[in-house]
Motif scaffolding. Structure first.
Motif, PDB file in Angstrom:
ATOM      1  N   ALA A 172      14.544  33.137 -30.321  1.00 20.39           N
ATOM      2  CA  ALA A 172      15.921  32.747 -30.613  1.00 20.39           C
ATOM      3  C   ALA A 172      16.753  32.601 -29.337  1.00 20.39           C
ATOM      4  N   HIS A 173      16.354  33.326 -28.287  1.00 24.07           N
ATOM      5  CA  HIS A 173      17.034  33.211 -26.993  1.00 24.07           C
ATOM      6  C   HIS A 173      16.371  32.166 -26.094  1.00 24.07           C
ATOM      7  N   GLY A 174      15.511  31.340 -26.672  1.00 20.42           N
ATOM      8  CA  GLY A 174      14.875  30.275 -25.902  1.00 20.42           C
ATOM      9  C   GLY A 174      13.793  30.761 -24.973  1.00 20.42           C
ATOM     10  N   GLY A 175      13.231  31.945 -25.255  1.00 23.70           N
ATOM     11  CA  GLY A 175      12.294  32.560 -24.335  1.00 23.70           C
ATOM     12  C   GLY A 175      10.845  32.442 -24.743  1.00 23.70           C
ATOM     13  N   THR A 176      10.016  33.239 -24.084  1.00 23.49           N
ATOM     14  CA  THR A 176       8.563  33.202 -24.260  1.00 23.49           C
ATOM     15  C   THR A 176       8.038  34.614 -24.483  1.00 23.49           C
ATOM     16  N   LEU A 177       6.990  34.719 -25.289  1.00 26.16           N
ATOM     17  CA  LEU A 177       6.406  36.025 -25.574  1.00 26.16           C
ATOM     18  C   LEU A 177       5.817  36.646 -24.307  1.00 26.16           C
ATOM     19  N   SER A 178       5.220  35.812 -23.477  1.00 26.69           N
ATOM     20  CA  SER A 178       4.621  36.292 -22.234  1.00 26.69           C
ATOM     21  C   SER A 178       5.223  35.552 -21.058  1.00 26.69           C
ATOM     22  N   GLY A 179       5.624  36.325 -20.055  1.00 25.72           N
ATOM     23  CA  GLY A 179       6.142  35.716 -18.836  1.00 25.72           C
ATOM     24  C   GLY A 179       5.258  35.962 -17.639  1.00 25.72           C
ATOM     25  N   GLU A 180       4.115  36.663 -17.856  1.00 23.95           N
ATOM     26  CA  GLU A 180       3.278  36.977 -16.699  1.00 23.95           C
ATOM     27  C   GLU A 180       1.938  37.580 -17.081  1.00 23.95           C
ATOM     28  N   HIS A 181       1.887  38.465 -18.069  1.00 22.67           N
ATOM     29  CA  HIS A 181       0.659  39.198 -18.351  1.00 22.67           C
ATOM     30  C   HIS A 181      -0.285  38.452 -19.277  1.00 22.67           C
ATOM     31  N   GLY A 182       0.149  37.360 -19.848  1.00 22.17           N
ATOM     32  CA  GLY A 182      -0.678  36.631 -20.803  1.00 22.17           C
ATOM     33  C   GLY A 182      -0.476  37.146 -22.214  1.00 22.17           C
ATOM     34  N   ASP A 183      -1.034  36.408 -23.168  1.00 19.21           N
ATOM     35  CA  ASP A 183      -0.875  36.779 -24.576  1.00 19.21           C
ATOM     36  C   ASP A 183      -1.875  37.854 -24.993  1.00 19.21           C
ATOM     37  N   GLY A 184      -3.142  37.677 -24.593  1.00 17.63           N
ATOM     38  CA  GLY A 184      -4.153  38.668 -24.891  1.00 17.63           C
ATOM     39  C   GLY A 184      -4.210  39.038 -26.350  1.00 17.63           C
TER      40      GLY A 184
END
Length: 968
Positions: free
Chosen positions: A473-485
């Motif tokens: 909702a804030h236009g973001g991403t679940l992962s910004g560095e560590h990956g989804d895994g």
């Protein structure tokens, strides 16, 4: 163990699944490839730094690309999954898998070449980032992304996760620095991925390249609108790099695929010029939201780093290592570190002053300062880099876990997101410890989930689902560095459209049609609450009763203590700190603090799925602990305070309960008792031990014959060396068993120096700290010995107690309260000082030794480093006028019993070769060498021989009236 056909464990066809077909096939196609399917190895690699546990079928350690090709082809033929792994520091569960784990860090870890003209390097996937930085520095270059795990993370892992780091504001993500990748496809074909697509001799590579073009053509709208929206959008696959406007960059499209599409065997990466000068600002705020609101202002000044953290991390480190562990922070309850660079130092300082003035004119910053002192800078960066570990075990004893530690938004929206995120935590009754890359909008948070219970896991899942909706909702991403895994892949449906997820699935199928590479990640994901590692404390099936340590800081006892390890892997570093000496010597995960902790966790988990089914009788656990030197450095260096020396003692106590012990446990383990006997006939005993019969006695006792046996001092020697005692003492000089038995002259020197420093001491001897029984796990005897010692010392007053031997001081300071659990033990522990600590804390403020050398080579005892102060001895020497201190880093390698045991001699010398031996080899015979530890001095004497520089105790260095004249 290095032959593929020689490592099938005895139960390979039962609990582990049948690895014999794989091992047999590899013995024919890749002879010499190490493939280990033993229970001990499987337990070590069942974990990474995440919440997950997936025991593999086997672990492979390739030495060449040919080994990788053979392994991939064998796995495909047999339908066995394969997971590539670097340092195993993945916090999202990206580095665990059910088939073969492919560890690149052991052998495929070289910097192949560096080209300063093109500013590129060619590296193997297992190379550690710090090793690359050291290789590039002479050319004035470095690799831009720098995760906090830079001392152990590998380039292959960084490519797999698209890692960023503390300086990502300036240098971005790994993907921006990758030029080419050499890969092995799931079918076993070799190819090169780079600008323009894929290249390779195998016909299937051309077909794959054509199919990739078609996939992009079919999904252009989704790729252009859903991917690459914010700087830290790592979640999913980065198919936008295959767009024509991005040069159809097949290598960059593979970055961040977490090993699910291909196996990387070599990479060509771009380097950057080192900055000419930098400066650091430390800024204090009332909370992290206020700090985040100033990020847009700070970004306007083009910083190289903007890192944030809250007060819980700082409080934890100060609680564990004392107030001096964190220096240089201004007032506040949350902080930002802002680094700026410049054309020279004056330019960098000017830019920092301008930014600080602008922030002071605002309303949010509480306090701020330029951090000019290099030691303060190192201290502050250490706090930030250890954030994950420090946040895991807090001052109040609470624990926190990853799972939602990696979300990112546009940095201009960070404050609003954090405000809403903290409200969401409150709604769920959870607490989060926040830190991370505020300048890039990426915030790490560890949350007090309860993943050990069914209800706790369900609550965690409910929170993660709402948190995913919030960040989107804030236009973001679940992962910004560590990956989804395994932590976030299931939640990608919240972030991406069905069309985009279908494109992801099609992309993976093109590379990996059988779904064998790192299954359960990104495509066809495992549930976020499946395969959770943590088990309920007290669930262990270990039936051996414990009369061992109380583990006062771990209410769940031994099981809770070993669960301190969360896999951050700082013990796998080759530089900085002192842990883990055995890993630094062997580079084998089994010999790391983490590897040992994982085996202990597996041993104590119980249940039908445990890999270590025989509890504390396990030979696998015993073998993994065998090369632990009990140096205790992990207790200081591990961010979560893992104390493997104590865990080893507890395990040996349980393992040998009612059983015959190794011979060295009776010889070296009972050394204080034997030495007490030997003092009555020291001359004939020494004559026997110094001759051929002594070698036979050594062999019978499990003692190496590579070292000279020690000469015992006569019974009356201590009395002859001591000066007249003070009638009004202000301290107790406790002469430990080692000093009394072998070097009573040091006790005399210590008494004279204390008196000269204004701390006259009464001398006490005949009491033992039980150290040798502690390190060999003979805890019943150790308890009796320590009970006697503590009762005598506690009854004799409250004067400070000074010990010449740091290891004995540590035993009374740390082990006695943990083993006895009495108020008397705690009172005595509070009075204990090392000799250098006494001179720092008790001596007259105006005291100066009569003679102070200009230069000293210093070997700090590991127990002093761990239980007292990492830098105290060096600080004392500087204060007293030593102008140059060359410190040998880490353990000397002897470590009490360890280096005298026949089976450990080679490892002992390998550890000595890491630092101490090279330092000593560069010295002249007259140079000053300082080593307060009896083991350290013994090792130094063994290394230099009688004609080399002789290591001395601090008391000998400063002795005002040494036998034979003025100290040199």
């Amino acid at each position: 163990m290095s032959e593929a056909h020689a490592v099938v464990s005895g139960d390979a066809g039962t609990r582990s699944g049948d690895s014999r077909p794989l091992v047999g096939l590899l013995a024919r196609t890749a002879p010499g490839l190490e493939v280990d399917s033993g229970d001990g190895r499987r337990a070590q690699y069942a974990y990474d730094a995440s919440n997950y546990r997936v025991p593999p079928l086997a672990v492979a350690f390739p030495r060449s690309t040919q080994d990788v090709v053979a392994l991939v082809r064998a796995c495909r033929e047999l339908g066995i999954p394969l997971t590539a792994r670097g340092a195993g520091t993945s916090m999202a569960g990206n580095a665990v898998g059910p088939g073969v784990v492919l560890d690149f860090s052991r052998h495929l870890n070289r910097v192949i070449s560096i080209d300063p003209g093109t500013r590129t390097a060619v590296v193997e996937p297992g190379v550690v980032l710090d090793d690359l930085q050291r290789a590039a520095r002479p050319y004035g270059l470095f690799f831009g992304p720098d995760p906090s795990s830079h001392s152990r993370c590998t380039l292959g892992g960084m490519i797999g996760n698209d890692a960023c780091g503390n300086h990502s504001v300036r240098y971005g993500r790994t993907v921006e620095h990758v030029e080419e990748l050499e890969i092995v496809t799931a079918g076993g074909a070799r190819a090169t991925a780079g600008p323009g697509g894929l290249r390779g001799d195998a016909p299937e590579i051309a077909a794959l390249d054509t199919a990739l073009v078609r996939l992009l053509d079919d999904n252009l709208a989704a790729v252009r609108t859903e991917l690459g929206r914010i700087p830290r959008q790592v979640s999913g696959y980065q198919l936008q790099h295959l767009l024509p406007e991005h040069g159809r960059h097949a290598a960059r499209a593979l970055v961040g695929t977490e090993g699910t599409c291909a196996v990387v065997t070599r990479a060509t990466i771009r380097l950057r010029p080192l900055p000419a000068a930098t400066t650091l600002l430390a800024l204090g705020y009332r909370d992290v939201v206020d700090a985040a609101r100033d990020v847009p202002v700070i970004l306007h000044h083009r910083p190289t780093a903007v890192e944030g953290m809250d007060e819980a991390i700082v409080a934890t480190l100060r609680h564990r290592r004392g107030p001096q562990a964190v220096t240089g922070l201004p007032e506040g309850a949350a902080w930002l570190y802002v680094e700026l660079d410049g054309t020279d130092q004056a330019d960098a300082d000017r830019r920092a002053a301008e930014l600080l003035a602008e922030l002071r004119a605002g309303e949010r910053m509480v306090a701020g300062r330029v951090v000019e002192d290099p030691d303060e800078r190192r201290s502050l960066w250490r706090v930030r880099e250890d954030g994950a570990g420090l946040a895991a075990r807090l001052v109040d004893g609470g624990t926190s876990w990853p799972g939602w530690e990696d979300a990112a938004v546009d940095p201009h929206r960070l404050a609003d997101y954090l405000g809403d995120f903290r409200a969401l935590l409150a709604e769920h009754g959870l607490t989060g410890v926040l830190y991370g890359h505020f300048g890039a909008g990426c915030v790490h948070v560890r949350i007090d989930f309860d993943p050990a219970t069914t209800g706790g896991a369900a609550a965690m899942r409910a929170f993660l689902e709402e948190a995913a909706a919030l960040v989107v909702a804030h236009g973001g991403t679940l992962s910004g560095e560590h990956g989804d895994g395994r932590a976030r892949s299931e939640l990608l449906a919240t972030m991406y459209s069905p069309r985009m997820r279908a494109a992801f699935a099609a992309y993976k199928r093109l590379y990996d049609p059988d779904g064998l590479l790192n299954p359960g990640v990104i495509v066809d994901p495992a549930a976020v609450d499946a395969d959770l590692a943590l088990y309920p404390i007290g669930s262990s099936a270990d039936s051996v009763p414990s009369a061992g340590f109380a583990f006062p800081e771990d209410p769940g006892g031994f099981a809770e203590a070993v669960n301190r390890c969360i896999g951050v892997g700082r013990c796998r570093s080759d530089a900085g700190g002192a842990m883990c000496p055995s890993y630094r010597a062997t580079h084998d995960e089994r010999d790391s603090t983490r590897g040992r902790a994982r085996l202990l966790q597996e041993m104590l988990r119980g249940g039908p799925d445990t890999v270590i089914a025989d509890g504390s009788r396990s030979a696998d656990v015993r073998e993994a602990l065998d090369l632990c030197l009990s140096c205790k450095a992990c207790a200081a260096d591990c961010p979560v305070g893992v104390d493997m020396a104590t865990y080893k003692s507890e395990f040996l106590h349980r393992h040998y309960a009612g059983r015959l012990r190794p011979r060295s446990h009776y010889s070296l383990g009972w050394l204080p008792w034997w030495s007490a006997l030997a003092r009555w006939a020291a001359r004939p005993v020494n004559a026997v031990l110094g001759g051929p019969l002594g070698r036979m006695i050594a062999r019978l006792g499990g003692v190496t014959t590579e070292r000279s046996l020690l000469a015992f001092a006569p019974r009356r020697a201590l009395r002859r060396h001591l000066p007249p005692q003070s009638e009004h003492p202000s301290a107790v000089l406790l002469v430990d068993s080692f000093t009394r038995a072998f070097r009573p002259d040091i006790a005399g020197a210590a008494a004279r120096v204390l008196a000269d420093a204004g701390v006259p001491a009464t001398v006490r001897s005949g009491l033992c700290c039980g150290l040798t029984w502690l390190t060999t796990g003979q805890l019943g005897i150790a308890r009796r010995v320590l009970t006697r010692t503590v009762e005598r010392l506690d009854a004799e007053g409250d004067l400070p107690i000074v010990l010449p031997e740091p290891s004995c001081a540590a035993a009374l300071k740390h082990d006695a309260p943990a083993l006895l659990g009495t108020e008397g033990a705690r009172r005595v522990a509070a009075r204990i000082h090392t000799f250098s600590g006494a001179l720092s804390e008790l001596a007259s403020s105006d005291w100066k030794p009569a003679t102070v050398p200009e230069r000293v080579t210093l070997q700090t005892h590991c127990h002093e480093y761990a239980a007292f102060s990492e830098t105290g001895q060096a600080a004392l020497l500087r204060r007293l006028g030593v102008s140059h201190i060359d410190e040998a880093s880490g353990c000397c390698g002897l470590a009490g019993n360890f280096g005298f045991e026949a089976e450990h001699y080679d490892t002992s010398m390998a550890v000595a070769g890491l630092s101490l031996a090279p330092k000593l080899a560069a010295l002249e015979a007259t140079d000053a060498v300082l080593a307060d530890g009896f083991s350290c001095r013994t090792q130094a004497a063994h290394l230099t021989g009688p004609d080399g520089p002789q290591a001395r105790h601090l008391a000998q260095l400063f002795d005002p009236d040494p036998p034979g004249g003025t100290p040199s």
